[in-house]
Write a protein that holds these residues in place. Structure first.
Motif, PDB file in Angstrom:
ATOM      1  N   TYR A 146       0.815  -1.219   0.000  1.00  0.00           N
ATOM      2  CA  TYR A 146       0.000   0.000   0.000  1.00  0.00           C
ATOM      3  C   TYR A 146       0.845   1.264   0.000  1.00  0.00           C
ATOM      4  O   TYR A 146       0.596   2.203  -0.766  1.00  0.00           O
ATOM      5  CB  TYR A 146      -0.935  -0.018   1.214  1.00  0.00           C
ATOM      6  CG  TYR A 146      -1.828   1.192   1.336  1.00  0.00           C
ATOM      7  CD1 TYR A 146      -3.008   1.279   0.610  1.00  0.00           C
ATOM      8  CD2 TYR A 146      -1.491   2.251   2.191  1.00  0.00           C
ATOM      9  CE1 TYR A 146      -3.833   2.387   0.726  1.00  0.00           C
ATOM     10  CE2 TYR A 146      -2.311   3.361   2.316  1.00  0.00           C
ATOM     11  CZ  TYR A 146      -3.479   3.423   1.575  1.00  0.00           C
ATOM     12  OH  TYR A 146      -4.292   4.528   1.691  1.00  0.00           O
ATOM     13  N   LYS A 200     -12.062  -1.256  -0.803  1.00  0.00           N
ATOM     14  CA  LYS A 200     -11.653   0.124  -1.016  1.00  0.00           C
ATOM     15  C   LYS A 200     -10.128   0.304  -1.056  1.00  0.00           C
ATOM     16  O   LYS A 200      -9.602   1.051  -1.890  1.00  0.00           O
ATOM     17  CB  LYS A 200     -12.239   1.005   0.086  1.00  0.00           C
ATOM     18  CG  LYS A 200     -11.945   2.494  -0.095  1.00  0.00           C
ATOM     19  CD  LYS A 200     -12.617   3.308   1.012  1.00  0.00           C
ATOM     20  CE  LYS A 200     -12.355   4.800   0.839  1.00  0.00           C
ATOM     21  NZ  LYS A 200     -13.013   5.600   1.920  1.00  0.00           N
ATOM     22  N   LYS A 203      -7.711  -4.399  -2.295  1.00  0.00           N
ATOM     23  CA  LYS A 203      -7.809  -4.941  -3.651  1.00  0.00           C
ATOM     24  C   LYS A 203      -7.068  -4.093  -4.691  1.00  0.00           C
ATOM     25  O   LYS A 203      -6.412  -4.638  -5.581  1.00  0.00           O
ATOM     26  CB  LYS A 203      -9.287  -5.090  -4.044  1.00  0.00           C
ATOM     27  CG  LYS A 203      -9.995  -6.292  -3.430  1.00  0.00           C
ATOM     28  CD  LYS A 203      -9.547  -7.584  -4.087  1.00  0.00           C
ATOM     29  CE  LYS A 203     -10.379  -8.766  -3.604  1.00  0.00           C
ATOM     30  NZ  LYS A 203      -9.949 -10.039  -4.252  1.00  0.00           N
ATOM     31  N   PRO A 204      -7.135  -2.754  -4.615  1.00  0.00           N
ATOM     32  CA  PRO A 204      -6.405  -1.943  -5.604  1.00  0.00           C
ATOM     33  C   PRO A 204      -4.884  -2.133  -5.573  1.00  0.00           C
ATOM     34  O   PRO A 204      -4.210  -1.840  -6.563  1.00  0.00           O
ATOM     35  CB  PRO A 204      -6.779  -0.505  -5.228  1.00  0.00           C
ATOM     36  CG  PRO A 204      -8.105  -0.624  -4.555  1.00  0.00           C
ATOM     37  CD  PRO A 204      -8.041  -1.904  -3.807  1.00  0.00           C
ATOM     38  N   THR A 205      -4.318  -2.639  -4.451  1.00  0.00           N
ATOM     39  CA  THR A 205      -2.864  -2.832  -4.396  1.00  0.00           C
ATOM     40  C   THR A 205      -2.411  -3.988  -5.282  1.00  0.00           C
ATOM     41  O   THR A 205      -1.218  -4.151  -5.530  1.00  0.00           O
ATOM     42  CB  THR A 205      -2.392  -3.097  -2.953  1.00  0.00           C
ATOM     43  OG1 THR A 205      -2.940  -4.337  -2.478  1.00  0.00           O
ATOM     44  CG2 THR A 205      -2.820  -1.967  -2.025  1.00  0.00           C
TER      45      THR A 205
END
Length: 476
Positions: A146, A200, A203-205
């Motif tokens: 992150y 939020k 998952k985007p990492t």
């Protein structure tokens, strides 16, 4: 050595070097850092453990971001016990401290990892996990991928992917069995915090990962491919390190007498007689040990000739006479570091002359396959940088690699290189040149005898390449 099992930027180097051509960078100041991220319950810890156990590299450290949860105040702790505190948002983890710790390891410095209690929802004030000298660091946690600062330190970024329903089942099993929580509270926390934060933030990492490993299917092949990639990188790193060590020994063709920081005991008749006895393969152990203690005492006395002294004092002799103007040496400002086991040959002489002297230990051994020096453990006196003279004792220096590592350990502990004094009975010319080329003329060396390169090349002194002194001294 370790108490914990848990594209890279250029870290600041603490190595002292002679010039830009000859700069020694020890292997632990360029550790291979692997980040393993994924949602809570995805199986990232299992993957991280597989990596640690499979690469079979000593000094592989597994660090969990769970240790870096921020300490809570009384109001926050009460909310946590009521399952009303969000532990799964990025702000719950002290990423600043995590970055500082990983950066310290990247720079070859010693660091301390906090210990977090999930039972009390706070850090344990009495426990910390010290880490120093890691060759491989595996950082595991939901936010391992992150923080951009952490990403910049990593050589490999791995994301473990799993369906959130599967993650819930795993999380319930872990929290109820291992952490003593109740089912209703775990479900409430999942729906309120864990799942929304996973979607939020976590998952985007995945987009930042170099490799994505499925958690639920058989990921054995994927993990094996990952391990092979890591092993190839580590082999290349080891080869580069050994190449640098070889270069250090190739520089400098002038006589050793040009090195003003190198002092060899004057070869008096007494010294020559001791050498003759010590080099006799048929000498018995008692005689060998006795003669080595003699020359160790001479080396020690010679090394401490420049020890600072206190102001003149008046002393009273046994007959009651006053003698003004005498000086006393500040031996409490001296400490000795013994390289296990070779340097322990000096311990009898040290304890006899200075029974109260602080003593440290370093265990450094060469890898049997690569020849690369490896630090197994270090026991350094507290606040070692305060001492005005630090002796590093070794009965023999052959390649110089272990001694270079020993010196670097002290530099990593903020010791001034001008306060370091190497004490050795027998050294090869190659080892001496490597040490001086690595650290310059500011480091002092006192030796009983130095075997020149030509003597070894012509096989007149091949015995100098055999570590025989400690074997004979200790009868092994």
């Amino acid at each position: 050595m370790h108490d914990m099992t848990g594209n890279s930027t250029e870290a600041r180097r603490s190595s002292v070097h002679l010039n830009d051509q000859h700069k020694y960078i020890p292997p632990w100041t360029t550790p291979y850092i692997i980040g393993v991220g994924g949602t809570s319950g995805s199986g990232k810890t299992s993957v991280a453990n597989k990596i640690v156990s499979s690469i079979n590299v000593p000094w592989t450290v597994l660090i969990s971001l769970d240790n870096f949860y921020k300490p809570l105040n009384e109001a926050e702790r009460e909310r946590a016990f009521n399952n009303e505190y969000d532990f799964d948002e990025p702000n719950a983890i002290d990423l600043d401290l995590a970055y500082d710790c990983i950066l310290s390891l990247k720079e070859g410095k010693k660091t301390s990892i906090p210990v977090y209690s999930f039972t009390h929802h706070n850090r344990d004030p009495h426990k910390q996990i010290p880490i120093y000298g890691a060759s491989v660091i595996v950082l595991e946690g939901i936010y391992a991928l992150y923080d951009q600062r952490l990403l910049d330190l990593m050589d490999l970024k791995v994301y473990v992917d799993a369906d959130l329903d599967i993650c819930l089942a795993r999380r319930l099993s872990r929290d109820i069995v291992a952490r003593g929580r109740d089912l209703q509270g775990c479900l409430l926390q999942w729906e309120r915090y864990v799942k929304p934060d996973a979607v939020k933030y976590v998952k985007p990492t995945m987009a930042k990962a170099d490799a994505i490993i499925p958690s639920m299917s058989d990921n054995t092949v994927a993990v094996k491919l990952l391990i092979k990639h890591i092993e190839s990188k580590l082999e290349l790193k080891s080869e580069e390190h050994m190449t640098e060590l070889v270069k250090l020994g190739q520089s400098g063709t002038g006589p050793l007498s040009d090195y003003k920081n190198l002092e060899v005991l004057p070869q008096t008749n007494q010294i020559k007689a001791i050498h003759t006895i010590l080099l006799d393969r048929n000498v018995d152990r008692d005689e060998f040990s006795f003669q080595f203690d003699r020359i160790a005492t001479l080396l020690l006395a010679n090394t401490l000739n420049d020890i600072p002294v206190q102001k003149p004092e008046t002393i009273i002799t046994p007959d009651g006479f006053s003698v003004p103007g005498q000086r006393r040496c500040c031996f409490d400002e001296v400490t000795a570091i013994s390289t296990i086991r070779s340097g322990d040959c000096f311990m009898k002489a040290v304890k006899k002359a200075f029974p109260a002297m602080a003593i440290g230990k370093l265990l450094i051994q060469s890898d049997s396959l690569t020849g690369e020096p490896q630090l197994h453990c270090e026991f350094i006196p507290e606040d070692i940088s305060k001492y005005r003279k630090i002796l590093i004792m070794d009965s023999q220096i052959i390649s110089g690699a272990a001694m270079i590592m020993a010196v670097q350990v002290l530099l990593d502990h903020k010791v001034d290189i001008e306060n370091i004094h190497i004490l050795v009975y027998m050294a090869t010319e190659l080892g001496i040149r490597r040490i001086i080329n690595a650290f310059g003329n500011r480091i002092k060396i006192t030796a009983g005898i130095v075997v020149e390169r030509n003597e070894i090349k012509n096989k007149k002194a091949s015995w100098a390449l055999t570590r025989f002194v400690d074997n004979k001294y200790f009868g092994c």
